[in-house]
Design a protein around this motif. Sequence first.
Motif, short mmCIF file in Angstrom:
data_model
loop_
_atom_site.label_atom_id
_atom_site.label_comp_id
_atom_site.label_asym_id
_atom_site.label_seq_id
_atom_site.Cartn_x
_atom_site.Cartn_y
_atom_site.Cartn_z
N SER A 8 0.72 -1.24 -0.04
CA SER A 8 -0.03 0.04 0.02
C SER A 8 0.74 1.09 -0.04
O SER A 8 0.42 2.42 0.27
CB SER A 8 -0.79 -0.17 1.29
OG SER A 8 -0.21 -0.24 2.50
N ARG A 10 2.27 4.58 -1.06
CA ARG A 10 1.83 5.83 -1.88
C ARG A 10 2.71 6.23 -3.02
O ARG A 10 4.04 6.42 -2.61
CB ARG A 10 1.32 6.78 -0.88
CG ARG A 10 0.70 8.04 -1.80
CD ARG A 10 0.27 9.15 -0.91
NE ARG A 10 -1.03 8.56 -0.08
CZ ARG A 10 -2.07 8.26 -0.51
NH1 ARG A 10 -2.38 8.73 -1.78
NH2 ARG A 10 -3.39 7.84 0.05
N HIS A 11 2.19 6.46 -4.17
CA HIS A 11 3.02 6.87 -5.01
C HIS A 11 3.10 8.29 -5.19
O HIS A 11 2.11 9.17 -4.89
CB HIS A 11 2.47 6.35 -6.75
CG HIS A 11 3.02 7.18 -7.57
ND1 HIS A 11 4.32 7.12 -8.11
CD2 HIS A 11 2.20 7.91 -8.51
CE1 HIS A 11 4.57 7.87 -9.22
NE2 HIS A 11 3.34 8.38 -9.32
N SER A 174 -11.47 -0.45 -10.50
CA SER A 174 -12.41 0.31 -9.45
C SER A 174 -13.73 0.57 -10.13
O SER A 174 -14.48 1.57 -10.08
CB SER A 174 -11.64 1.78 -8.95
OG SER A 174 -10.72 1.56 -8.69
N TYR A 219 -10.07 10.38 -4.03
CA TYR A 219 -8.65 10.11 -4.04
C TYR A 219 -8.24 9.63 -2.54
O TYR A 219 -7.17 9.42 -2.29
CB TYR A 219 -7.76 11.24 -4.32
CG TYR A 219 -7.93 11.60 -5.81
CD1 TYR A 219 -7.46 10.70 -6.94
CD2 TYR A 219 -8.37 12.65 -6.28
CE1 TYR A 219 -7.65 10.92 -8.11
CE2 TYR A 219 -8.72 12.98 -7.58
CZ TYR A 219 -8.09 11.86 -8.46
OH TYR A 219 -8.29 12.55 -9.88
N GLY A 276 -9.21 -1.23 -5.00
CA GLY A 276 -8.78 -0.66 -3.77
C GLY A 276 -9.60 -1.33 -2.51
O GLY A 276 -10.80 -1.02 -2.82
N ASP A 279 -11.90 1.90 -1.32
CA ASP A 279 -12.50 2.63 -2.38
C ASP A 279 -13.92 3.14 -1.46
O ASP A 279 -14.88 2.43 -1.18
CB ASP A 279 -12.90 1.69 -3.18
CG ASP A 279 -13.71 2.52 -4.54
OD1 ASP A 279 -14.18 3.32 -4.33
OD2 ASP A 279 -13.08 1.97 -5.75
N TYR A 303 -5.95 -4.29 -3.57
CA TYR A 303 -5.09 -3.41 -3.16
C TYR A 303 -5.18 -2.87 -1.89
O TYR A 303 -6.08 -1.86 -1.81
CB TYR A 303 -4.60 -2.17 -4.26
CG TYR A 303 -4.24 -2.66 -5.64
CD1 TYR A 303 -2.82 -2.55 -6.10
CD2 TYR A 303 -5.14 -3.19 -6.60
CE1 TYR A 303 -2.41 -3.44 -7.21
CE2 TYR A 303 -4.96 -3.71 -7.75
CZ TYR A 303 -3.55 -3.81 -7.92
OH TYR A 303 -3.27 -4.21 -9.15
N TYR A 306 -5.87 1.28 -0.87
CA TYR A 306 -6.07 2.18 -2.18
C TYR A 306 -7.37 2.89 -2.23
O TYR A 306 -8.34 2.04 -1.84
CB TYR A 306 -5.47 1.41 -3.16
CG TYR A 306 -3.93 1.08 -3.72
CD1 TYR A 306 -3.06 1.06 -2.48
CD2 TYR A 306 -3.51 0.77 -4.85
CE1 TYR A 306 -1.95 0.80 -2.43
CE2 TYR A 306 -2.07 0.61 -4.99
CZ TYR A 306 -1.34 0.70 -3.88
OH TYR A 306 -0.05 0.55 -4.10
N MET A 310 -6.99 5.36 -7.70
CA MET A 310 -5.59 4.63 -7.27
C MET A 310 -4.99 4.84 -8.72
O MET A 310 -3.63 4.85 -8.56
CB MET A 310 -5.76 3.19 -6.95
CG MET A 310 -6.42 2.36 -7.81
SD MET A 310 -6.49 0.87 -7.01
CE MET A 310 -7.44 -0.47 -8.45
N THR A 313 -3.13 8.13 -7.77
CA THR A 313 -2.42 8.18 -6.72
C THR A 313 -1.31 7.15 -6.43
O THR A 313 -0.33 7.38 -5.84
CB THR A 313 -3.33 8.16 -5.24
OG1 THR A 313 -4.17 6.79 -5.41
CG2 THR A 313 -4.28 9.20 -5.44
N HIS A 314 -1.50 5.96 -6.86
CA HIS A 314 -0.43 4.85 -7.35
C HIS A 314 -0.22 4.40 -8.62
O HIS A 314 -0.18 3.08 -8.91
CB HIS A 314 -1.14 3.73 -6.28
CG HIS A 314 -1.27 4.07 -4.87
ND1 HIS A 314 -2.50 4.75 -4.24
CD2 HIS A 314 -0.48 3.85 -3.74
CE1 HIS A 314 -2.38 4.96 -3.00
NE2 HIS A 314 -1.38 4.39 -2.45
#
Length: 328
Positions: A8, A10-11, A174, A219, A276, A279, A303, A306, A310, A313-314
Amino acid sequence: MPAENQPSGRHHLPTRREAIGLGGAALALSAGLPRASEAATRPHAEGPTDMPHVTTTDGVDIFYKDWGPRQAQPIMFHHGWPLSSDDWDTQMLFFLQQGFRVVAHDRRGHGRSAQVSEGHDMDHYAADAFAVAEHLDLRNAVHIGHSTGGGEVARYVAKHGQPAGRVAKAVLVSAVPPLMLKTPGNPDGLPIEVFDGFRKGVADNRAQLFLDVPSGPFYGFNREGATVYQGVIQNWWRQGMMGSAKAHYDGIKAFSETDQTEDLKAITVPTLVMHGDDDQIVPIANSALKAVTHLRAGTLKVYPGYPHGMLTTHAEVINRDLLAFVKG
């Protein structure tokens, strides 16, 4: 059907870069240059705004992007509500660099497509996507849909994609199928009041709603410790406000009340379901965990932590997993 968990972490998105001065200079320089050569070499049909469009059988101009080598395997992206093909820019650039042909379109009433009054339902969404795929003669394509776009992909593959060999694989990210709304047959769905609230937000103050949604649950920016990116919020607002309030209002019914169980059952190509478990827009229990049970060749990736958005954000994790599935 196999399920895999992903870390998990974060990007970190890149910082914003200002290019106003450079863009203004380029615009001034190009203003007087002839465009005949551009018009002569442009390969696709043009719409009234001098951008690539295809006109559907019911007369609707659909904007699309088509990047990369024409001989490469195509990947077609289908965006969520109330956004546009711009929401896929990160993925399109990534797959372009991997040698794929990448295509995305703005759903009718969204982005740069025509703001028509009618046809804001899954059947028309899928038919519009088919108009783009047919116009570009996309074959052996991978279709990837996010949220409402996942519903569009499910309907497209079930009704337009498989007999002609146009679809190689599908991905639901998602995504809303099989059914979001609480009904007697779907008792753990979301109550109609949730979607009525969205309709009221669109009708009363769409501009504010389109700030509130990305600033909070979309997000996961409302979670403790989340890193909030103002540019991402503003870009979501920009995309939403480009579209039609009528399309956005009617689209709520399309993504919440369309039962796509039979669409999922009809899909025979390998299909990856990515979701995620935090979600807050399309809860995983009533979407991905059910959707994968109806697919003949489905694989689920969950995920931890997430959010719904995602893909943004990832992006590094999601892009890596998408590439592995496309190439696998």
